[in-house]
Design an enzyme around this catalytic site. Structure first.
Site, PDB file in Angstrom:
ATOM      1  CB  CYS A  22      39.535  39.066  38.104  1.00 45.77           C
ATOM      2  SG  CYS A  22      38.910  39.864  39.605  1.00 45.77           S
ATOM      3  CG  ASN A  25      36.916  44.894  40.799  1.00 48.15           C
ATOM      4  OD1 ASN A  25      36.383  45.960  41.042  1.00 48.15           O
ATOM      5  ND2 ASN A  25      38.217  44.810  40.596  1.00 48.15           N
ATOM      6  CB  CYS A  27      40.574  37.686  44.445  1.00 48.31           C
ATOM      7  SG  CYS A  27      39.468  36.959  45.654  1.00 48.31           S
ATOM      8  NE  ARG A  28      41.140  35.918  39.405  1.00 49.34           N
ATOM      9  CZ  ARG A  28      40.557  35.318  38.389  1.00 49.34           C
ATOM     10  NH1 ARG A  28      41.273  34.619  37.528  1.00 49.34           N
ATOM     11  NH2 ARG A  28      39.248  35.413  38.212  1.00 49.34           N
ATOM     12  CB  SER A  29      41.021  42.783  38.791  1.00 48.56           C
ATOM     13  OG  SER A  29      39.801  42.777  39.472  1.00 48.56           O
ATOM     14  CG  ASP A 139      38.883  33.179  41.413  1.00 44.38           C
ATOM     15  OD1 ASP A 139      39.291  33.654  42.495  1.00 44.38           O
ATOM     16  OD2 ASP A 139      37.720  33.310  41.010  1.00 44.38           O
TER      17      ASP A 139
END
Length: 173
Positions: A22, A25, A27-29, A139
């Site tokens: 993302c 690095n 939140c999402r990934s 995001d």
């Protein structure tokens, strides 16, 4: 699912490596990394993966732990993480079989820096949405908790579909 992307399908005795990406690095990934690791363990395919990691296209948060809302969402679902944020590196394109971007902006950034000698299949993680839509993992950083809840549901679904399609195995719904 019919594909236009040539997926790498390892033989039954080969292990593969997956990198989630993302922007920062945090939140999402890292959520995708932890949820993917948990999913393959629960499905009994952990031994098919040599490495599962995550990174960001930007270096804003290098060395930081995941956002507290990511950690809380993972914890709520019985998953832990000890990930520290890092930025994607040139060697990642040679060391991973798949680099899965959370959105089209990060996919474009990855494609722009991808070396010609890289072996990784660089693609949207949302390619494995199961609906042929190539979903985006939005995001959630500037929003509320609902974004993290939605992200978690997406990454678990995508993880199951990835295992189903790449390992070419039957996965219960």
């Amino acid at each position: 699912m019919s594909t236009t992307i040539d997926l790498y399908h390892p033989s039954h005795d080969e292990q593969i490596s997956v990198l989630f990406c993302c922007l920062g690095n945090i939140c999402r990934s890292p959520m995708a990394e932890a949820a993917f690791r948990d999913t393959v363990e629960k499905l009994g395919y952990a031994d098919r993966f040599s490495r599962i990691d995550s990174c960001g296209t930007a270096g804003y948060h290098v060395g930081a732990e995941p956002d507290h809302r990511t950690i809380e969402m993972l914890r709520k679902n019985g998953i832990t993480t000890d990930h520290c944020a890092r930025q994607v590196a040139q060697k990642d394109f040679k060391n991973f079989d798949y680099i899965l971007a959370m959105d089209t902006s990060n996919l474009s950034n990855l494609k722009r820096i991808e070396p010609k000698s890289g072996k990784a299949k660089v693609m949207l993680f949302g390619y494995f949405d199961g609906n042929k839509r190539k979903e985006i993992v939005e995001d959630p950083y500037y929003g509320g908790n609902s974004g993290f809840t939605e992200n978690f549901a997406q990454v678990v679904r995508f993880s199951k579909n990835f295992v189903r399609e790449v390992l070419q195995v039957e996965i219960p719904e």
